[in-house]
Structure formats: structure tokens, C-alpha cells
Design an enzyme around this catalytic site. Structure first.
Site, short mmCIF file in Angstrom:
data_model
loop_
_atom_site.label_atom_id
_atom_site.label_comp_id
_atom_site.label_asym_id
_atom_site.label_seq_id
_atom_site.Cartn_x
_atom_site.Cartn_y
_atom_site.Cartn_z
N ASN A 30 -2.44 0.54 16.66
CA ASN A 30 -1.46 0.95 17.66
C ASN A 30 -0.06 0.53 17.23
OD1 ASN A 30 -3.10 -1.38 18.92
ND2 ASN A 30 -1.38 -1.40 20.32
N ASP A 31 0.67 -0.19 18.03
CA ASP A 31 2.11 -0.38 17.80
C ASP A 31 2.51 -0.75 16.37
OD1 ASP A 31 1.48 -0.53 20.49
OD2 ASP A 31 2.51 -2.41 20.84
N GLN A 47 -0.35 -3.21 14.83
CA GLN A 47 -1.50 -3.63 15.64
C GLN A 47 -2.74 -2.99 15.03
OE1 GLN A 47 -1.57 -5.62 19.02
NE2 GLN A 47 -0.34 -6.35 17.31
N TRP A 55 -9.53 0.04 20.22
CA TRP A 55 -8.68 -1.12 20.41
C TRP A 55 -9.51 -2.40 20.58
CZ3 TRP A 55 -7.71 -4.95 24.00
CH2 TRP A 55 -6.52 -5.67 23.82
N SER A 88 1.81 -7.56 19.62
CA SER A 88 3.02 -7.04 18.97
C SER A 88 4.14 -8.05 18.85
CB SER A 88 3.51 -5.81 19.72
OG SER A 88 2.62 -4.75 19.45
N ARG A 149 5.21 -10.63 26.69
CA ARG A 149 4.85 -10.32 25.30
C ARG A 149 5.86 -9.46 24.54
NH1 ARG A 149 0.94 -7.47 28.47
NH2 ARG A 149 1.24 -5.21 28.43
N ASP A 150 5.52 -9.24 23.29
CA ASP A 150 6.21 -8.33 22.37
C ASP A 150 7.63 -8.79 22.00
OD1 ASP A 150 3.86 -6.99 22.90
OD2 ASP A 150 4.78 -5.46 24.16
N GLU A 201 6.97 -2.95 28.02
CA GLU A 201 6.43 -3.48 26.77
C GLU A 201 7.43 -3.22 25.63
OE1 GLU A 201 1.66 -2.98 27.41
OE2 GLU A 201 2.62 -1.20 26.60
C1 FRU Z 1 1.76 -1.73 23.59
C2 FRU Z 1 0.90 -2.96 23.72
C3 FRU Z 1 1.75 -4.22 23.60
C4 FRU Z 1 0.79 -5.23 23.12
C5 FRU Z 1 -0.09 -4.42 22.19
C6 FRU Z 1 -1.52 -4.87 22.14
O1 FRU Z 1 1.09 -0.60 23.18
O2 FRU Z 1 0.18 -2.94 24.93
O3 FRU Z 1 2.40 -4.58 24.81
O4 FRU Z 1 1.40 -6.30 22.45
O5 FRU Z 1 -0.03 -3.08 22.65
O6 FRU Z 1 -2.22 -4.22 21.13
#
Ligand code: FRU
Length: 484
Positions: A30-31, A47, A55, A88, A149-150, A201
Site C-alpha cells: 500500500n502506501d 507498506q 494487507w 507509514s 500515525r504517518d 492519514e
Molecule cells: C493509509 C494507512 C496509513 C497506515 C498504513 C498502514 O493507507 O492506513 O494510515 O500507516 O496505511 O498500512
């Protein structure tokens, strides 16, 4: 079992495997994370679940590129530990050794997602190949906030500190630090402003120049609550004084990309001033259906790398995004379909089999001039009756994408009808459409208006059809390039 790089025999003939968009060889992605430039190399972490194509077990995968187009696979760099999975975050180059890990160390700042979410750091002294987690982790804790987060960090020279933007439920909180280890709260932004249909996010705060002046842009990804449902990235334009982000008065929310498949994107750090670009990449999926897209061994791709600019679209300032110029190196044969005019009485303008023997990776460019305020459309079609259609409606000032018949069926959320974007009506539109085996990225008027939408057709799209509600339509320089 971790199957990465050499062990997994991946190939580009795999169903829906993009030919020129970055995908993990095996597993889930993902991210985009930790994008940073160092010594001629663009690093992209992401990610990553190396154990399967859904996931979970979040790691930081790693890939590098010299041109933002061709990516070399590298082993993952961060794996879950007792503080949790690796969510992330970002990476910086510590030129002045503020953290004490070494001059020029690459420092990753990420979320440790365990029972709670906290922020941790890790450093690399070998140019991003391997990372050592800091023994003092986590470096930022909040006892109360669950969605915490992030972290996206940059060096703010005027206030001589590192500034972190952090997603804190439905606001962004800014923190400052002299050494990347101790963080103090600076301010909080976002209550009552912008989209609040879901959790905030992946923020990113960065400067862009407009008419010689510096403006600060704040990206905030939100899920759900995007303009067409599910995940999307909104932004704010304003000023940042080292403590507080003050937005300009605008009609928020503004969205970077109105398509369904551009999420959690942020920008590269440490790009040299000689380059000067603000470079972006996003995750080309949507949490509405990301875990179910019809691929098997891997899931999801990144968008192409894009350049961000502030431009005026005739009504207000927008963050425009366009493919990096390096992408043109992928252009192989060019087919000039030419200029065409539809008169009042003629049929649709149709180009059949416009790119013989293509694998589903090409780029279309043209300029289109409708008659006054008539709406017009163009569509990609294949012989299976699948199609994706773009409708420019000047009267209603919308650009709608209909992908309801674009793909093999796999999730009801994917096949919603119209994906709408507000459009400033213009005399002519320049259109650039990047097509890959499972994606379409539409850039109108040099990226003033963008729609990125995944598609999963059972056969390559190879007919291009233009139509108008009535009246004439003038097409100039319709060109298709085979990519790769
Ligand atoms: C965004 C998210 C982030 C998190 C990550 C987890 O897509 O939900 O907020 O850090 O993915 O994989």
C-alpha cells in the site's frame, strides 16, 4: 514464506501486471513511504506484506531508481518488532548529524503500530540498504490518541528544526525537534475545515512557488470520505511560520486527484535544488476494494511519479500534477492518428485498432475543442464490450468517468457509476491519458484536473471513440505512443 526478488519467478505477462508502474514482485503493497533522494538515487519504500497479497504484517519494502521510471527491486528494510508493525512514514538525510547517528545518515521516521500507535526512528549508514532501529524507540507517544500515525518530516531552516506532520484522528498535529529524537508539540490543524468523512492519514507539508512567492501546501489523505467515496487525498494551501499552518480562505475540500485510485501519496525529500521539482507518487488503489482486486501473487501498483505545481485554473489556485518528464523515455513507436472534425451530422469519430499489437501499455495525447458549451466524451473500448468513458460536461462543469463496464466483476464498490470531478469549462482541453494493463491516469490541461482510475479489462482496450451531444468537435494531434 517470504518470496521476494530472485525466489519468486515473476514476469510481466502475468494477468493485470502493469508494464511500467511499480508493483511488488510478490505480496501486498500500500502506501509509498520514506521517499528520499540521495547521491543520484531516488529511494521509494512502501507498506509491504512479504507473506501474501493481502494487507497485514506491515514491513517497509524498498526499491530504487535513477530516473523515477525504471525501478530496481531491493530487499525490505524494516520488519515488525515488539513495538508493532511498521506503518507509514518518511525519511530524511541528516546532513548536520543532528541525531548523532552519523553525518549524512538516512533516518526513517515511522509509526510503530502495536497495541497503540507510536512514532519510531531507524537509521541507515549505507545509503538506505540496511537500517538500524534506534534503541530509544518509540520517540513520540500520546496516551490518548488511537489514530496517531504517518509522520512526515522535513528540515525547516528558518526555525532551525525538524518539523513533523502527524495524522491525529481527524486533524494534523505538527511537532518540532532539534535531533529527531525529542519532539515537542507545535500546533494542531484541521478541526472544522476540509473533508471529515473519515480518518485523516499520511500528511505532507511542503512549499511550492507561485508567481515568485512561497506558499505552503498541506496534503491530507482521508479514508473514507473521498469525493467519489473511499480513499482520496485532499489539500490545503496557506502559510507555515515554523509553528502554525494558516490556510488561505478557499472552498475546501480540494482534492489532488478526483479518481478513485490515488491514495496516501506524499513527496520526495532531499531533492537537490538543481532539480528543483516537488516530486510525488501515490498508491494506485482504494481501501474500498484494495484487498480484492483481481490479481493473485501481488496486489496494487503505484501511480507514475508526478511533478506538483501551483497553478491558477481560471477560478482558483490548484495543485496540478503531471507525469515526470523522464516518463517520455518509455515512448516507443508513435502513431499519429491526426486531426479530425466531427460535423453536426456525422457519426462519432472512431479510431479502431489504434495501436496494433499493444500489450495494454500506451499513452494518448490530443487537444479537443468542442462547440461552445456542448458536452463531449471519449471512450476506450475493446471487442468484449468493456469500456471506460470520459464525459466532459461544460454546462454542468463536471468531468465524469464511467468505469462501470471497464472490468471483470470483483467488488460492487468498484463498479459504481460516475466518478465525478468539478471542471472549469474552457475553449479547448489538452488531454493526456496514460494507460497500463490495469490503470488509467488522466491529466487535463497540464494536470490542472486529474483522474486516476484502475481498470481490469479482460482484453486490451484498442478502440478510441469520440462523441458529442450535438454540434461539432475538433481534434488536433491525436497521438498514441506505445510505452515500453
Ligand atoms: C493509509 C494507512 C496509513 C497506515 C498504513 C498502514 O493507507 O492506513 O494510515 O500507516 O496505511 O498500512
Amino acid at each position: 514464506e517470504i518470496k521476494q526478488s530472485a525466489e519468486y519467478n515473476f514476469n510481466y505477462n502475468e494477468k493485470y501486471r502493469p508494464l511500467y508502474h511499480f508493483t511488488p514482485q510478490y505480496g501486498w503493497m500500500n502506501d509509498p513511504n520514506g521517499m528520499v533522494y540521495l547521491d543520484g538515487v531516488f529511494h521509494l519504500f512502501y507498506q509491504y506484506n512479504p507473506y501474501g497479497a493481502r494487507w497485514g504484517n506491515m514491513h517497509w519494502g524498498h526499491t530504487v531508481s535513477k530516473d523515477l521510471v525504471n525501478w530496481e527491486y531491493k530487499p525490505f528494510v524494516l520488519a515488525p518488532d515488539k513495538l508493532g508493525a511498521i506503518f507509514s512514514g518518511s525519511a530524511v538525510i541528516d546532513h548536520d548529524n543532528t541525531a548523532g547517528f552519523g553525518k549524512g545518515a538516512m533516518v526513517a521516521i515511522f509509526t510503530s503500530a502495536g497495541d497503540r500507535q507510536t512514532q519510531s526512528i531507524a537509521y541507515s549508514l549505507d545509503g538506505g540498504k540496511t537500517f538500524t532501529k534506534y534503541e530509544g524507540n518509540p520517540v513520540l507517544i500520546d496516551a490518548n490518541i488511537i489514530d496517531f500515525r504517518d509522520p512526515k518530516v522535513f528540515w525547516h531552516a528558518p526555525s532551525k528544526q525538524w518539523v513533523m506532520s502527524l495524522a491525529t484522528t481527524q486533524t494534523i498535529t505538527f511537532y518540532g525537534s532539534k535531533n529527531l529524537k525529542e519532539w515537542t508539540r507545535l500546533s494542531e490543524f484541521g478541526e472544522g475545515l476540509g473533508g471529515h468523512g473519515g480518518v485523516w492519514e499520511c500528511p505532507d507539508l511542503f512549499p511550492l512557488t507561485y508567481e515568485g512567492k512561497t506558499k505552503w501546501v498541506l496534503f491530507v489523505s482521508i479514508n473514507p470520505g473521498g469525493p467519489n467515496g473511499g480513499s482520496a487525498t485532499q489539500y490545503f494551501i496557506g502559510n507555515f511560520d515554523g509553528k502554525t499552518f494558516t490556510p488561505d480562505t478557499m472552498n475546501y475540500p480540494l482534492w489532488l486527484d478526483y479518481g478513485r485510485d490515488n491514495y496516501a501519496g506524499v513527496t520526495w525529500s532531499n531533492v537537490p535544488a538543481t532539480d528543483g521539482r516537488r516530486l510525488f507518487i501515490g498508491w494506485m488503489s482504494n481501501w474500498d476494494y484494495a484487498n480484492e482486486i483481481p490479481t493473485e501473487n501481488f496486489r496494487s501498483a503505484m501511480t507514475v511519479a508526478r511533478v506538483l505545481r501551483l497553478v491558477h485554473n481560471g477560478e482558483h489556485l490548484v495543485v496540478a500534477s503531471e507525469p515526470v518528464k523522464e516518463l517520455e523515455s518509455l515512448r516507443r513507436e508513435a502513431v499519429l492518428l491526426g486531426d479530425k472534425t466531427r460535423t453536426n451530422t456525422s457519426n462519432a469519430i472512431t479510431f479502431e485498432n489504434f495501436l496494433p499489437n499493444n500489450q495494454g501499455a500506451y499513452e494518448l495525447t490530443f487537444t479537443v475543442t468542442p462547440n461552445e458549451t456542448d458536452s463531449f466524451s471519449f471512450a476506450l473500448e475493446n471487442t468484449k464490450g468493456e469500456t471506460i468513458k470520459y464525459l466532459f460536461d461544460s454546462a454542468n462543469k463536471t468531468l465524469s468517468v464511467d468505469r462501470s463496464k471497464s472490468s471483470v466483476a470483483f467488488n460492487a464498490n468498484f463498479a459504481e457509476t460516475l466518478i465525478k470531478a468539478p471542471m472549469v469549462a474552457k475553449k479547448s482541453y489538452t488531454v493526456r491519458l496514460l494507460v497500463d494493463k490495469s490503470s488509467t491516469e488522466l491529466f487535463v490541461n497540464n494536470g490542472e484536473l486529474v483522474q486516476t482510475n484502475a481498470v481490469f479489462p479482460t482484453e486490451v482496450y484498442n478502440t478510441l471513440r469520440f462523441n458529442t451531444s450535438k454540434g461539432t468537435l475538433t481534434l488536433k494531434n491525436v497521438t498514441v505512443y506505445k510505452l515500453k
